[in-house]
Design an enzyme around this catalytic site. Structure first.
Site, PDB file in Angstrom:
ATOM      1  N   ASP A  12       0.867  -1.181   0.000  1.00 14.88           N
ATOM      2  CA  ASP A  12       0.000   0.000   0.000  1.00 14.88           C
ATOM      3  C   ASP A  12       0.902   1.229   0.000  1.00 14.88           C
ATOM      4  OD1 ASP A  12      -2.387   1.592   0.352  1.00 14.88           O
ATOM      5  OD2 ASP A  12      -1.796   1.851   2.442  1.00 14.88           O
ATOM      6  N   SER A  13       0.302   2.380  -0.218  1.00 14.08           N
ATOM      7  CA  SER A  13       1.055   3.627  -0.130  1.00 14.08           C
ATOM      8  C   SER A  13       1.545   3.875   1.300  1.00 14.08           C
ATOM      9  CB  SER A  13       0.154   4.789  -0.549  1.00 14.08           C
ATOM     10  OG  SER A  13      -1.018   4.799   0.252  1.00 14.08           O
ATOM     11  N   CYS A  75      -3.750  -0.970  -2.200  1.00 17.05           N
ATOM     12  CA  CYS A  75      -4.062   0.454  -2.346  1.00 17.05           C
ATOM     13  C   CYS A  75      -4.975   0.654  -3.558  1.00 17.05           C
ATOM     14  CB  CYS A  75      -2.739   1.182  -2.554  1.00 17.05           C
ATOM     15  SG  CYS A  75      -2.870   2.932  -2.839  1.00 17.05           S
ATOM     16  N   GLU A 155      -6.364   9.328   9.447  1.00 23.50           N
ATOM     17  CA  GLU A 155      -5.023   9.081   9.977  1.00 23.50           C
ATOM     18  C   GLU A 155      -4.741   9.922  11.212  1.00 23.50           C
ATOM     19  OE1 GLU A 155      -1.572   9.318   7.162  1.00 23.50           O
ATOM     20  OE2 GLU A 155      -2.827   7.781   6.248  1.00 23.50           O
ATOM     21  N   CYS A 187     -11.160   3.193  -0.803  1.00 26.73           N
ATOM     22  CA  CYS A 187      -9.885   3.675  -0.278  1.00 26.73           C
ATOM     23  C   CYS A 187      -9.569   2.864   0.972  1.00 26.73           C
ATOM     24  CB  CYS A 187      -9.990   5.160   0.064  1.00 26.73           C
ATOM     25  SG  CYS A 187      -8.527   5.829   0.874  1.00 26.73           S
ATOM     26  N   HIS A 189      -8.419   3.542   3.778  1.00 26.50           N
ATOM     27  CA  HIS A 189      -8.701   4.116   5.097  1.00 26.50           C
ATOM     28  C   HIS A 189     -10.184   4.082   5.484  1.00 26.50           C
ATOM     29  CE1 HIS A 189      -4.733   5.613   4.346  1.00 26.50           C
ATOM     30  NE2 HIS A 189      -4.718   6.409   5.395  1.00 26.50           N
TER      31      HIS A 189
HETATM   32  N1  DGL Z   1      -3.985   3.890   0.064  1.00 28.75           N
HETATM   33  C1  DGL Z   1      -4.613   4.977  -0.651  1.00 28.75           C
HETATM   34  C2  DGL Z   1      -5.804   4.418  -1.455  1.00 28.75           C
HETATM   35  O1  DGL Z   1      -6.389   3.413  -1.104  1.00 28.75           O
HETATM   36  C3  DGL Z   1      -5.077   6.074   0.269  1.00 28.75           C
HETATM   37  C4  DGL Z   1      -3.971   6.873   0.881  1.00 28.75           C
HETATM   38  C5  DGL Z   1      -3.112   7.576  -0.170  1.00 28.75           C
HETATM   39  O2  DGL Z   1      -3.594   8.499  -0.848  1.00 28.75           O
HETATM   40  O3  DGL Z   1      -1.969   7.179  -0.294  1.00 28.75           O
HETATM   41  O4  DGL Z   1      -6.159   4.984  -2.447  1.00 28.75           O
END
Ligand code: DGL
Length: 268
Positions: A12-13, A75, A155, A187, A189
């Site tokens: 993931d990011s 992600c 977050e 997403c 989160h």
């Molecule tokens: N992990 C990213 C997503 O699911 C969200 C957080 C980011 O923008 O890096 O799109």
């Protein structure tokens, strides 16, 4: 090497993808997970598709070096921007699961015709949900809305409070989402505010996210390939490309318990 006893890679990011990792670990407790969070480049949600492709390829290369038998692109932004290129480069070496397709399948199964999608700018601008859903169900009404404040809000711990309520009022009250029957939380989160969103809609809109559906997609792929783990698993490993104690503290929110993050200088 016996592929069955190889780990599952998840990336993931940042740490948001731990929501997906947690769902995979709960469904497949016998498997070993190697997680990589690209905290040095987070957020991906406002990066260019080219940048996300470059990062994703490097991370996949690392996970392949760890002999991962399957890689989950946890992600949504990376699944939208980089999934095809990951397949082009590495499909002959491992299995891939993204977070978009399992959610699309779930919507199709649900039979809803009027669907909203909330996600980062990268995911919304890619148009991936609308195009995949309309490919499967021509004529489906899909309304996507970029909601870039939600990930940093979550977050920073602003959930179930006046701030999150006000942000949700603005986003979910947007006329573009009017009349939807289901809303996709596209997403990493957003599962953390799923209950708050359900309450916002007074349970009248079905809320879908990509945690359990992705875990089931992973299980299915491993079963089909007959590579479910047979031996006891070594401990999971959680790597990040930039380390701060606050990242580690935040893992509790996303994974349900605080976990130890190891710094891995992939970009040094
Ligand atoms: N992990 C990213 C997503 O699911 C969200 C957080 C980011 O923008 O890096 O799109």
């Amino acid at each position: 090497m016996d592929t069955r006893n190889s780990p599952i890679g998840i990336f993931d990011s940042g740490i948001g993808g731990l929501t997906v990792a947690n769902a995979v670990v709960r469904l497949l407790p016998q498997e070993q997970i190697i997680y990589f969070g690209d905290t040095a480049h987070m957020p991906y949600g406002d990066k260019s598709a080219d940048a996300i492709r470059y990062y994703s390829l490097r991370i996949a290369k690392f996970l392949l070096e760890q002999k991962c038998k399957l890689i989950v692109v946890a992600c949504n932004s990376a699944s939208s921007a980089a999934y095809e290129v990951l397949l082009d480069f590495f499909e002959h070496r491992t299995l891939f699961v993204n977070v978009v397709d399992p959610l699309v399948e779930e919507v199709v199964r649900s039979g809803h015709q009027h669907v909203g999608v909330i996600a980062t700018k990268t995911t919304v601008n890619s148009g991936i949900y609308a195009s995949r859903l309309r490919d499967k169900v021509p004529g489906m009404q899909v309304h996507s809305l970029a909601t870039p404040l939600l990930a940093p809000m979550i977050e920073e711990g602003f959930v179930h409070d006046a701030i999150s309520r006000s942000v949700l009022d603005t986003y979910l009250g947007d006329p573009r989402l009017e009349g939807i029957e289901a809303l996709l939380l596209a997403c990493t989160h957003y599962p953390l505010i799923r209950k708050e969103i359900e309450t916002w809609y007074d349970q009248k809109v079905r809320i879908l996210d990509s945690t359990d559906v992705v875990a089931h997609a992973v299980k299915k792929r491993l079963e089909e390939a007959d590579i479910l783990r047979t031996d006891p698993a070594p401990p999971h490993r959680f790597y990040v490309s930039d380390y701060t104690p606050s990242f580690e503290a935040t893992t509790r929110q996303f994974y349900g318990q605080e976990i130890h993050l190891e710094h891995l200088g992939l970009w040094n």
